[in-house]
Design a protein around this motif. Structure first.
Motif, PDB file in Angstrom:
ATOM      1  N   SER A 184      44.837  10.595  79.130  1.00 42.50           N
ATOM      2  CA  SER A 184      44.232   9.543  79.955  1.00 42.50           C
ATOM      3  C   SER A 184      44.853   8.184  79.612  1.00 42.50           C
ATOM      4  O   SER A 184      45.253   7.945  78.471  1.00 42.50           O
ATOM      5  CB  SER A 184      42.714   9.501  79.743  1.00 42.50           C
ATOM      6  N   ILE A 185      44.930   7.309  80.614  1.00 41.84           N
ATOM      7  CA  ILE A 185      45.600   6.014  80.466  1.00 41.84           C
ATOM      8  C   ILE A 185      44.584   4.886  80.659  1.00 41.84           C
ATOM      9  O   ILE A 185      43.805   4.891  81.620  1.00 41.84           O
ATOM     10  CB  ILE A 185      46.755   5.891  81.475  1.00 41.84           C
ATOM     11  N   LEU A 202      48.498  -1.563  78.139  1.00 43.72           N
ATOM     12  CA  LEU A 202      48.396  -0.294  78.859  1.00 43.72           C
ATOM     13  C   LEU A 202      48.829   0.803  77.905  1.00 43.72           C
ATOM     14  O   LEU A 202      49.970   0.800  77.419  1.00 43.72           O
ATOM     15  CB  LEU A 202      49.298  -0.305  80.100  1.00 43.72           C
ATOM     16  N   GLN A 256      48.243   5.169  76.483  1.00 41.58           N
ATOM     17  CA  GLN A 256      47.846   6.547  76.803  1.00 41.58           C
ATOM     18  C   GLN A 256      47.348   7.222  75.533  1.00 41.58           C
ATOM     19  O   GLN A 256      47.944   7.076  74.459  1.00 41.58           O
ATOM     20  CB  GLN A 256      49.034   7.319  77.378  1.00 41.58           C
ATOM     21  N   ILE A 297      54.041   5.989  77.729  1.00 43.56           N
ATOM     22  CA  ILE A 297      53.234   6.659  78.753  1.00 43.56           C
ATOM     23  C   ILE A 297      54.072   7.708  79.488  1.00 43.56           C
ATOM     24  O   ILE A 297      55.226   7.475  79.836  1.00 43.56           O
ATOM     25  CB  ILE A 297      52.686   5.622  79.743  1.00 43.56           C
ATOM     26  N   CYS A 308      39.617   2.672  82.586  1.00 45.04           N
ATOM     27  CA  CYS A 308      40.468   3.864  82.667  1.00 45.04           C
ATOM     28  C   CYS A 308      41.245   3.815  83.975  1.00 45.04           C
ATOM     29  O   CYS A 308      40.665   3.802  85.054  1.00 45.04           O
ATOM     30  CB  CYS A 308      39.622   5.132  82.605  1.00 45.04           C
ATOM     31  N   SER A 317      43.095  12.101  82.786  1.00 46.03           N
ATOM     32  CA  SER A 317      43.954  13.282  82.685  1.00 46.03           C
ATOM     33  C   SER A 317      43.361  14.452  83.457  1.00 46.03           C
ATOM     34  O   SER A 317      42.156  14.721  83.389  1.00 46.03           O
ATOM     35  CB  SER A 317      44.127  13.668  81.213  1.00 46.03           C
TER      36      SER A 317
END
Length: 415
Positions: free
Chosen positions: A38-39, A93, A95, A112, A204, A208
């Motif tokens: 997830s980022i 940013l 991940q 990322i 978020c 993912s």
């Protein structure tokens, strides 16, 4: 070797259970993949100079560990006061690469990447082909495909982005499918980065998602099995795998020796978990004491630093049959331990105390047996050495945390 991959709902969600020659040998809960990948637009909460690390906070309140040393020169600033150095209050940013485990915080990276069905798009510029693709001609074809994509999509596939072709690329019907998937994934990652510019702190940007069809195609591409049969009672999973081309035209023929088969289990009165005795097998494999067919048993102890497995005869064997019985027990233990690692997702350092053997030849046979079985592991698993105390030492790639029995049980309706 034949494999049956049973995909059904467990307490933790969709889960795959791999049976090799009818024996449960691996478990893969897809919920684990949702925790990583997830980022977020994370806010720098604190800088710890002596650790060369920053601690970031996200919208859930969770704190992430972020290595400043490993990410030097790659930071993706969304809001900042100094372009070259991370400061408290900056928005980055990132991940998630590792989920939190015990007292250890989840880990995040600026590198990322996004998985497609046939390729992984990364922001570090790395280009390559999965090591699982061993055929030289296929590797060269994929490298040439990259060069063509670089020319055709030069405005999008800049030097900031790289492509790693996955092992599933071998299963693609043609290069057009690989190209379509690759560019689709590239544009998805580009869109994520663009959205981050106008997002709020800690939010978020990308959750993912699990591609079960890609997981199956990866296994098929590794060519570990003579035949793979996928059985599922989940309609959308069946449709996804079928539409992904898991069964080719030759696979779908009436030939009983077809190399891939997909079956929808629609038996209302017997679930896949009950049919394959999954819960009972898991309950045995997650015990501290696990019995062998020879009468011996394993004792499994988990610690923060390593896993220790002790092999015992379980019988009072004397006389000339003792060396033979010890060898048989140790060989049986080697096979079971290799399965145990995959079923429980045991990782890091594993120490095995086999029953003492009187001659080097027997020891070599047991180690050979152990190496043979761990070579089938889908994770990186290596035999390191025999220690001076006669203990076998293994290392296994750490991805996620060790599984919890209650999460993997399929009989969830009666709970």
């Amino acid at each position: 070797m034949k494999a049956k991959i049973v995909i059904t709902n467990a307490a933790c969600g969709h889960t795959a259970y791999i049976f090799e020659d009818e024996v449960l040998s691996e478990v893969h809960p897809f919920s684990d993949e949702e925790e990583t990948g997830s980022i977020y637009v994370a806010v720098v909460d604190n800088i710890v100079e002596n650790l060369k690390a920053a601690f970031l906070r996200i919208e859930t309140g969770e704190v992430l560990y972020y290595s400043l040393e490993e990410n030097e020169g790659r930071h993706i600033f969304i809001k900042h006061g100094n372009k070259s150095k991370v400061r408290k209050g900056d928005w980055l940013l990132v991940q998630i690469t590792k989920a939190a485990k015990g007292s250890k915080k989840a880990q995040a990276t600026a590198d990322i990447s996004l998985k497609g069905r046939y390729a992984v798009i990364n922001r570090s510029g790395r280009v390559g082909v999965s090591k699982r693709i061993t055929e030289d001609e296929k590797r060269e074809d994929l490298k040439e495909l990259y060069e063509r994509l670089k020319n055709i999509y030069s405005s999008e596939l800049t030097d900031d982005f790289g492509i790693i072709f996955r092992s599933a690329a071998v299963s693609a019907k043609n290069e057009d499918d690989i190209e379509e998937d690759t560019i689709k994934t590239l544009r998805k990652l580009t869109g994520i980065i663009e959205r981050a510019e106008n997002s709020s702190a800690g939010c978020c940007i990308y959750k993912s998602q699990v591609d079960i069809a890609a997981y199956i195609m990866d296994i098929k591409a590794k060519s570990l099995y003579d035949k793979i049969t996928v059985i599922t009672d989940i309609g959308e999973v069946y449709e996804d795998i079928y539409s992904a081309g898991f069964i080719s035209e030759t696979d779908a023929s009436d030939d009983t020796d077809k190399e891939a088969e997909l079956i929808f289990h629609d038996e209302k009165y017997q679930s896949p978990g009950a049919l394959f005795n999954i819960d009972r097998t898991l309950s045995i494999m997650f015990g501290r004491k696990i019995y062998l067919k020879s009468g011996g048993y394993l004792v499994v102890d988990l610690t923060e630093a390593l896993t220790v497995i002790d092999v015992n005869t379980g019988k009072d064997i004397k006389g000339s049959s003792l060396p033979e019985h010890i060898l048989k027990t140790n060989n049986e233990a080697a096979e079971l331990i290799a399965r145990l690692l995959r079923i429980r997702n045991l990782s890091g350092i594993i120490i095995i105390d086999f029953i003492n053997m009187r001659d080097e030849l027997s020891e070599e046979k047991v180690i050979g047996e152990l190496k043979k079985h761990i070579s089938r592991d889908h994770r990186k698993c290596f035999f390191v050495d025999m220690t001076e105390l006669g203990l076998a030492e293994l290392t296994r790639q750490r991805i996620g945390t060790g599984y919890i029995l209650e999460n993997l049980l399929t009989n969830i309706n009666n709970k």
